[in-house]
Write an enzyme that holds these catalytic residues in place. Structure first.
Site, PDB file in Angstrom:
ATOM      1  N   GLY A   1       0.817  -1.214   0.000  1.00  0.00           N
ATOM      2  CA  GLY A   1       0.000   0.000   0.000  1.00  0.00           C
ATOM      3  C   GLY A   1       0.850   1.263   0.000  1.00  0.00           C
ATOM      4  O   GLY A   1       2.083   1.214  -0.018  1.00  0.00           O
ATOM      5  N   PHE A   2       0.159   2.368   0.050  1.00  0.00           N
ATOM      6  CA  PHE A   2       0.820   3.681   0.004  1.00  0.00           C
ATOM      7  C   PHE A   2       1.759   3.851   1.203  1.00  0.00           C
ATOM      8  O   PHE A   2       2.981   3.935   1.049  1.00  0.00           O
ATOM      9  CB  PHE A   2      -0.278   4.752  -0.048  1.00  0.00           C
ATOM     10  CG  PHE A   2       0.169   6.157   0.227  1.00  0.00           C
ATOM     11  CD1 PHE A   2       1.296   6.682  -0.383  1.00  0.00           C
ATOM     12  CD2 PHE A   2      -0.563   6.969   1.096  1.00  0.00           C
ATOM     13  CE1 PHE A   2       1.701   7.990  -0.134  1.00  0.00           C
ATOM     14  CE2 PHE A   2      -0.171   8.271   1.347  1.00  0.00           C
ATOM     15  CZ  PHE A   2       0.963   8.788   0.744  1.00  0.00           C
TER      16      PHE A   2
ATOM     17  N   ASP B   1       0.575  -8.706   2.092  1.00  0.00           N
ATOM     18  CA  ASP B   1      -0.529  -7.938   1.506  1.00  0.00           C
ATOM     19  C   ASP B   1      -1.406  -8.900   0.712  1.00  0.00           C
ATOM     20  O   ASP B   1      -0.889  -9.840   0.114  1.00  0.00           O
ATOM     21  CB  ASP B   1       0.023  -6.858   0.560  1.00  0.00           C
ATOM     22  CG  ASP B   1      -0.910  -5.661   0.436  1.00  0.00           C
ATOM     23  OD1 ASP B   1      -0.502  -4.549   0.810  1.00  0.00           O
ATOM     24  OD2 ASP B   1      -2.055  -5.836  -0.041  1.00  0.00           O
ATOM     25  N   ASN B   2      -2.722  -8.671   0.708  1.00  0.00           N
ATOM     26  CA  ASN B   2      -3.583  -9.537  -0.120  1.00  0.00           C
ATOM     27  C   ASN B   2      -3.848  -8.923  -1.488  1.00  0.00           C
ATOM     28  O   ASN B   2      -4.550  -9.517  -2.309  1.00  0.00           O
ATOM     29  CB  ASN B   2      -4.900  -9.877   0.592  1.00  0.00           C
ATOM     30  CG  ASN B   2      -5.800  -8.669   0.744  1.00  0.00           C
ATOM     31  OD1 ASN B   2      -5.411  -7.549   0.420  1.00  0.00           O
ATOM     32  ND2 ASN B   2      -7.009  -8.890   1.227  1.00  0.00           N
TER      33      ASN B   2
ATOM     34  N   LEU C   1      -1.930 -15.714  10.541  1.00  0.00           N
ATOM     35  CA  LEU C   1      -0.654 -15.488   9.866  1.00  0.00           C
ATOM     36  C   LEU C   1       0.440 -16.153  10.699  1.00  0.00           C
ATOM     37  O   LEU C   1       0.582 -15.839  11.877  1.00  0.00           O
ATOM     38  CB  LEU C   1      -0.426 -13.968   9.802  1.00  0.00           C
ATOM     39  CG  LEU C   1       0.897 -13.453   9.266  1.00  0.00           C
ATOM     40  CD1 LEU C   1       1.035 -13.794   7.784  1.00  0.00           C
ATOM     41  CD2 LEU C   1       0.965 -11.938   9.450  1.00  0.00           C
TER      42      LEU C   1
ATOM     43  N   ALA D   1      -1.918   0.909  12.738  1.00  0.00           N
ATOM     44  CA  ALA D   1      -2.268   2.085  11.936  1.00  0.00           C
ATOM     45  C   ALA D   1      -3.734   2.391  12.193  1.00  0.00           C
ATOM     46  O   ALA D   1      -4.620   1.755  11.633  1.00  0.00           O
ATOM     47  CB  ALA D   1      -2.033   1.799  10.458  1.00  0.00           C
TER      48      ALA D   1
ATOM     49  N   TYR E   1     -15.201   1.411   8.043  1.00  0.00           N
ATOM     50  CA  TYR E   1     -13.787   1.727   8.306  1.00  0.00           C
ATOM     51  C   TYR E   1     -13.627   2.266   9.727  1.00  0.00           C
ATOM     52  O   TYR E   1     -12.789   1.802  10.496  1.00  0.00           O
ATOM     53  CB  TYR E   1     -13.332   2.769   7.289  1.00  0.00           C
ATOM     54  CG  TYR E   1     -11.879   3.152   7.368  1.00  0.00           C
ATOM     55  CD1 TYR E   1     -10.873   2.244   7.051  1.00  0.00           C
ATOM     56  CD2 TYR E   1     -11.497   4.452   7.724  1.00  0.00           C
ATOM     57  CE1 TYR E   1      -9.527   2.610   7.090  1.00  0.00           C
ATOM     58  CE2 TYR E   1     -10.161   4.825   7.763  1.00  0.00           C
ATOM     59  CZ  TYR E   1      -9.184   3.904   7.446  1.00  0.00           C
ATOM     60  OH  TYR E   1      -7.859   4.277   7.491  1.00  0.00           O
TER      61      TYR E   1
ATOM     62  N   THR F   1      -2.969  11.933   4.512  1.00  0.00           N
ATOM     63  CA  THR F   1      -1.576  11.931   4.058  1.00  0.00           C
ATOM     64  C   THR F   1      -1.565  11.722   2.546  1.00  0.00           C
ATOM     65  O   THR F   1      -2.442  11.054   2.009  1.00  0.00           O
ATOM     66  CB  THR F   1      -0.807  10.805   4.785  1.00  0.00           C
ATOM     67  OG1 THR F   1      -0.934  11.013   6.191  1.00  0.00           O
ATOM     68  CG2 THR F   1       0.664  10.804   4.425  1.00  0.00           C
TER      69      THR F   1
END
Ligand code: UDP
Length: 320
Positions: A10-11, A31-32, A61, A114, A145, A175
């Protein structure tokens, strides 16, 4: 030292991976690829010390060997993405946080979540301090979210209280910068891409809503300091300089040198009217504050989007 970083494609994840590699860490990126970029993974795979696993962290995981840190950065983060993938967003914020905390606990690793300014919702307190509990619509489209991240914070603190995992919580405000997808859908990337292409800039509502935009290098510095600190509990990370969306549009037009017009569309449901971090806690605990002004950050970001757009257009032209 070795970290496991979810959302590495991701970013923010890709910038964080680079930073930890620069600091001499081994990085296991996970990452998926629902919203991650293959370009970000390819760039990281050229570096020593980086390995990549395609895996959905909503399922457990397992990682062999020692792990010193677990950084949970996997999630859709753009409103258009989390509205398109509501269930995945809820799962990665809840089950994904549970699984990554379990990994940190098993390995005796430190943990950083995060989190987001969205835990404050459409705030009734301005600017937002960490002790504000927020104003979130749990059943609105953004709730997937916001509530996932609120749950994520709650379970992170529970793992600290019950299991003694050394946790940190970054509440990340808007950001922008290089390595965002041109189709990300958030306002800075949308406006830059539209301005470069000479298309109209799409302002939602009257453009009087505010945001406080942080350039990515500043944010990564704050995150690295937070990871390295001993502080448990949430810390706001963002740039406190506040702008209306219309002001942002004017800055982007000026920096791109574009004559695109501005068009107005409907304001999305529950779109926060204002947002500005109070960063006193980060200043005090981490000795951190952003350095890059919005105009400078936009100027630094434009060449990246120009390259991405050129590559995409060249690829489209070469198709039969
Ligand atoms: N926005 C806009 N035009 C766009 C994309 C977003 O006017 O093309 C507005 C959006 O309605 C919000 C602000 O810009 O008020 C920031 O949106 P973004 O999706 O970047 O992130 P948010 O802060 O809402 O999570």
């Amino acid at each position: 030292m070795r970290i496991v970083l979810t959302g590495a494609a991701g970013f923010l994840g890709s910038h964080l991976a680079s930073r930890f590699l620069d600091e001499g860490f081994e990085v296991v990126g996970v990452d998926n690829m629902i919203t991650g970029s293959p370009e970000n993974v390819a760039r990281l795979q050229e570096r020593d010390g980086f390995s990549f696993r395609r895996h959905d962290v909503s399922t457990p995981l397992y990682v062999e060997g020692s792990v010193d840190g677990v950084l949970h950065f996997a999630s859709a983060a753009s409103p258009v993405d989390y509205i398109e993938f509501p269930i995945q967003t809820l799962k990665v914020g809840s089950l994904g946080t549970h699984n990554t905390l379990g990994l940190a606990r098993a390995k005796g690793a430190r943990y950083i979540l995060a989190s987001t300014s969205e835990v404050y919702g459409d705030p009734e307190v301005h600017p937002q301090r960490e002790d504000y509990w927020g104003h979130v619509n749990p059943i609105g489209p953004r709730g997937v979210y916001d509530e996932a991240k609120r749950f994520a914070e709650a379970i992170t603190m529970a793992y600290y209280r019950v299991h003694g995992v050394r946790v940190r919580i970054a509440r990340i405000f808007n950001t922008y910068g290089e390595h965002m997808r041109p189709s990300d859908g958030r306002v800075v990337s949308n406006f830059i891409v539209q301005a470069i292409r000479g298309e109209p800039l799409t302002v939602y509502g009257a453009g009087q809503q505010t945001r406080s935009f942080c350039y990515v290098s500043d944010l990564i510095e704050g995150l690295f300091r937070l990871y390295s600190s001993e502080h448990v509990g949430p810390v706001n990370l963002g740039n406190p300089n506040e702008f209306t969306v219309l002001e942002l549009a004017q800055i982007v037009l000026g920096e791109v040198g574009s004559r695109s017009e501005i068009i107005y569309g409907p304001l999305p449901t529950d779109d926060p009217k204002v947002r500005q971090p109070d960063i006193s806690r980060a200043r005090e605990l981490l000795g951190w504050e952003p350095r890059v002004e919005l105009r400078d950050g936009v100027r630094r970001t434009i060449p990246y989007f120009r390259r991405r757009i050129e590559t995409m257009d060249a690829r489209a032209r070469s198709l039969p």
